[in-house]
Design a protein around this motif. Structure first.
Motif, PDB file in Angstrom:
ATOM      1  N   VAL A   1       6.759 -83.796  68.968  1.00  0.00           N
ATOM      2  CA  VAL A   1       5.517 -83.992  69.711  1.00  0.00           C
ATOM      3  C   VAL A   1       4.407 -84.340  68.730  1.00  0.00           C
ATOM      4  CG1 VAL A   1       3.810 -82.867  71.178  1.00  0.00           C
ATOM      5  CG2 VAL A   1       6.236 -82.395  71.498  1.00  0.00           C
ATOM      6  N   LYS A   2       3.629 -85.349  69.072  1.00  0.00           N
ATOM      7  CA  LYS A   2       2.483 -85.716  68.250  1.00  0.00           C
ATOM      8  C   LYS A   2       1.227 -85.299  68.982  1.00  0.00           C
ATOM      9  CE  LYS A   2       4.649 -89.616  65.957  1.00  0.00           C
ATOM     10  NZ  LYS A   2       4.576 -91.049  65.669  1.00  0.00           N
ATOM     11  N   MET A   3       0.392 -84.580  68.293  1.00  0.00           N
ATOM     12  CA  MET A   3      -0.855 -84.118  68.883  1.00  0.00           C
ATOM     13  C   MET A   3      -1.996 -84.958  68.334  1.00  0.00           C
ATOM     14  SD  MET A   3       0.236 -81.636  70.725  1.00  0.00           S
ATOM     15  CE  MET A   3      -1.019 -80.470  71.122  1.00  0.00           C
ATOM     16  N   ALA A   4      -2.939 -85.315  69.209  1.00  0.00           N
ATOM     17  CA  ALA A   4      -4.113 -86.075  68.787  1.00  0.00           C
ATOM     18  C   ALA A   4      -5.236 -85.787  69.763  1.00  0.00           C
ATOM     19  CB  ALA A   4      -3.801 -87.566  68.775  1.00  0.00           C
ATOM     20  N   PRO A   5      -6.460 -85.867  69.287  1.00  0.00           N
ATOM     21  CA  PRO A   5      -7.588 -85.684  70.217  1.00  0.00           C
ATOM     22  C   PRO A   5      -7.580 -86.787  71.276  1.00  0.00           C
ATOM     23  CG  PRO A   5      -8.318 -85.617  67.927  1.00  0.00           C
ATOM     24  CD  PRO A   5      -6.888 -86.045  67.917  1.00  0.00           C
ATOM     25  N   LEU A   6      -7.936 -86.437  72.497  1.00  0.00           N
ATOM     26  CA  LEU A   6      -7.933 -87.391  73.597  1.00  0.00           C
ATOM     27  C   LEU A   6      -8.873 -88.564  73.331  1.00  0.00           C
ATOM     28  CD1 LEU A   6      -6.660 -87.858  76.348  1.00  0.00           C
ATOM     29  CD2 LEU A   6      -8.541 -86.609  77.376  1.00  0.00           C
ATOM     30  N   GLU A   7      -9.960 -88.324  72.593  1.00  0.00           N
ATOM     31  CA  GLU A   7     -10.923 -89.395  72.324  1.00  0.00           C
ATOM     32  C   GLU A   7     -10.318 -90.528  71.496  1.00  0.00           C
ATOM     33  OE1 GLU A   7     -12.981 -87.204  68.481  1.00  0.00           O
ATOM     34  OE2 GLU A   7     -13.712 -86.829  70.498  1.00  0.00           O
ATOM     35  N   THR A   8      -9.232 -90.277  70.769  1.00  0.00           N
ATOM     36  CA  THR A   8      -8.609 -91.337  69.965  1.00  0.00           C
ATOM     37  C   THR A   8      -7.839 -92.328  70.825  1.00  0.00           C
ATOM     38  OG1 THR A   8      -6.613 -90.038  69.574  1.00  0.00           O
ATOM     39  CG2 THR A   8      -8.398 -89.851  67.940  1.00  0.00           C
ATOM     40  N   LEU A   9      -7.584 -91.993  72.097  1.00  0.00           N
ATOM     41  CA  LEU A   9      -6.863 -92.905  72.977  1.00  0.00           C
ATOM     42  C   LEU A   9      -7.759 -94.002  73.538  1.00  0.00           C
ATOM     43  CD1 LEU A   9      -4.720 -90.359  74.978  1.00  0.00           C
ATOM     44  CD2 LEU A   9      -3.963 -91.847  73.137  1.00  0.00           C
TER      45      LEU A   9
ATOM     46  N   MET B   1       0.974 -81.026  80.193  1.00  0.00           N
ATOM     47  CA  MET B   1       0.245 -82.256  80.349  1.00  0.00           C
ATOM     48  C   MET B   1       1.065 -83.386  79.747  1.00  0.00           C
ATOM     49  SD  MET B   1      -3.613 -83.234  79.147  1.00  0.00           S
ATOM     50  CE  MET B   1      -3.351 -83.258  77.406  1.00  0.00           C
ATOM     51  N   VAL B   2       1.188 -84.507  80.474  1.00  0.00           N
ATOM     52  CA  VAL B   2       1.887 -85.688  79.993  1.00  0.00           C
ATOM     53  C   VAL B   2       0.902 -86.845  80.015  1.00  0.00           C
ATOM     54  CG1 VAL B   2       3.825 -87.252  80.343  1.00  0.00           C
ATOM     55  CG2 VAL B   2       4.048 -84.843  80.976  1.00  0.00           C
ATOM     56  N   ILE B   3       0.708 -87.487  78.875  1.00  0.00           N
ATOM     57  CA  ILE B   3      -0.172 -88.649  78.790  1.00  0.00           C
ATOM     58  C   ILE B   3       0.700 -89.890  78.784  1.00  0.00           C
ATOM     59  CG2 ILE B   3      -1.931 -89.828  77.423  1.00  0.00           C
ATOM     60  CD1 ILE B   3      -2.701 -87.105  76.289  1.00  0.00           C
ATOM     61  N   MET B   4       0.518 -90.741  79.774  1.00  0.00           N
ATOM     62  CA  MET B   4       1.323 -91.945  79.900  1.00  0.00           C
ATOM     63  C   MET B   4       0.720 -93.064  79.055  1.00  0.00           C
ATOM     64  SD  MET B   4       3.437 -90.507  81.778  1.00  0.00           S
ATOM     65  CE  MET B   4       4.594 -91.739  82.290  1.00  0.00           C
ATOM     66  N   PRO B   5       1.483 -94.112  78.769  1.00  0.00           N
ATOM     67  CA  PRO B   5       0.934 -95.228  77.981  1.00  0.00           C
ATOM     68  C   PRO B   5      -0.298 -95.828  78.650  1.00  0.00           C
ATOM     69  CG  PRO B   5       3.305 -95.447  78.216  1.00  0.00           C
ATOM     70  CD  PRO B   5       2.880 -94.313  79.102  1.00  0.00           C
ATOM     71  N   PRO B   6      -1.300 -96.203  77.847  1.00  0.00           N
ATOM     72  CA  PRO B   6      -2.535 -96.742  78.429  1.00  0.00           C
ATOM     73  C   PRO B   6      -2.301 -98.059  79.152  1.00  0.00           C
ATOM     74  CG  PRO B   6      -2.651 -96.667  76.026  1.00  0.00           C
ATOM     75  CD  PRO B   6      -1.345 -96.120  76.415  1.00  0.00           C
ATOM     76  N   ASP B   7      -3.099 -98.285  80.191  1.00  0.00           N
ATOM     77  CA  ASP B   7      -3.031 -99.510  80.976  1.00  0.00           C
ATOM     78  C   ASP B   7      -4.446-100.078  81.048  1.00  0.00           C
ATOM     79  OD1 ASP B   7      -2.197-101.539  82.628  1.00  0.00           O
ATOM     80  OD2 ASP B   7      -2.306-100.323  84.446  1.00  0.00           O
ATOM     81  N   LYS B   8      -4.746-101.076  80.207  1.00  0.00           N
ATOM     82  CA  LYS B   8      -6.089-101.657  80.074  1.00  0.00           C
ATOM     83  C   LYS B   8      -7.083-100.561  79.697  1.00  0.00           C
ATOM     84  CE  LYS B   8      -5.163-105.521  83.093  1.00  0.00           C
ATOM     85  NZ  LYS B   8      -5.492-106.244  84.289  1.00  0.00           N
ATOM     86  N   ASP B   9      -8.039-100.257  80.570  1.00  0.00           N
ATOM     87  CA  ASP B   9      -9.051 -99.250  80.248  1.00  0.00           C
ATOM     88  C   ASP B   9      -8.741 -97.884  80.844  1.00  0.00           C
ATOM     89  OD1 ASP B   9     -10.505-101.080  78.839  1.00  0.00           O
ATOM     90  OD2 ASP B   9     -11.826-101.606  80.494  1.00  0.00           O
ATOM     91  N   ARG B  10      -7.525 -97.680  81.302  1.00  0.00           N
ATOM     92  CA  ARG B  10      -7.184 -96.411  81.954  1.00  0.00           C
ATOM     93  C   ARG B  10      -6.049 -95.715  81.223  1.00  0.00           C
ATOM     94  NH1 ARG B  10      -6.244 -97.337  88.152  1.00  0.00           N
ATOM     95  NH2 ARG B  10      -6.413 -95.104  88.114  1.00  0.00           N
ATOM     96  N   VAL B  11      -6.138 -94.409  81.168  1.00  0.00           N
ATOM     97  CA  VAL B  11      -5.053 -93.587  80.644  1.00  0.00           C
ATOM     98  C   VAL B  11      -4.665 -92.626  81.753  1.00  0.00           C
ATOM     99  CG1 VAL B  11      -4.400 -91.857  78.941  1.00  0.00           C
ATOM    100  CG2 VAL B  11      -5.885 -93.737  78.279  1.00  0.00           C
TER     101      VAL B  11
END
Length: 195
Positions: free
Chosen positions: A177-185, A1-11
């Motif tokens: 790699v930094k791990m964090a809960p998805l809710e923190t994004l 899974m790759v999480i890209m930088p947030p764009d306004k209200d979307r991840v």
């Protein structure tokens, strides 16, 4: 899974798998040669594709087995075509034939060619601009390919001028790699944002 930088209200989250998916989910072949996964000015590719493209300018060598499967980002097709057009226009182009209010005071007589010094300065500025892209392997190869394209055209158009030189793009450092809960994004919209 790759999480890209947030764009306004979307991840944007990319889920990559090398196992054939079942029919419960919609998947896209991200390494398709003609329609790869494209995000902003980047698209996904493999090291094997990048090595094959670099064989246009250097002696071909066998592609290691690991490189065939290694995934990297490269400049998107549109970005590469735009940069190639800019290089071609700079080296072979002439000043506009029609004067407009914007260029009337700046340009010499219509149809005259640009000076090699001015063209070199603009091409070196383009090379400097390209160093701001992330230094991933595929992007570095694309910049090198663009440089080789520009250098060959420069040599043909201005054979008596010194060779064109571009700065080398820096490597991207591999960070842990930094791990964090998805809710923190997600930003909590119920509380006012701090300025």
């Amino acid at each position: 899974m790759v999480i890209m930088p947030p764009d306004k209200d979307r991840v944007t989250v990319f889920l990559l798998s090398n196992i054939a998916p079942d029919d419960r989910e919609n998947w896209q072949q991200v390494l398709d040669e003609y329609e790869p996964l494209t995000w902003r000015n980047y698209s996904l590719t493999t090291q094997a594709v990048m090595l094959a493209e670099s064989h246009k300018y250097k002696k071909p060598k066998t592609i290691p087995v690991k490189a065939r499967e290694r995934i990297t980002w490269r400049l998107s097709r549109n970005a590469r075509m735009t940069y190639e057009k800019n290089v071609k226009r700079l080296i072979h182009g002439r000043y506009p034939r029609q004067k407009t209010p914007q260029n009337e005071a700046k340009l010499p007589a219509p149809g005259t060619t640009r000076s090699p010094t001015g063209v070199r300065k603009q091409l070196e500025g383009l090379g400097q601009h390209l160093t701001h892209y992330p230094g991933l392997s595929g992007i570095r190869t694309d910049i090198w390919l663009l440089y080789m394209y520009a250098a060959r055209m420069w040599e043909k158009q201005y054979p008596k001028e010194a060779a064109l030189v571009w700065p080398k793009p820096p490597y991207s450092r591999l960070l842990p790699v930094k791990m964090a809960p998805l809710e923190t994004l997600w930003i909590d919209r119920s509380t006012p944002e701090e300025e």
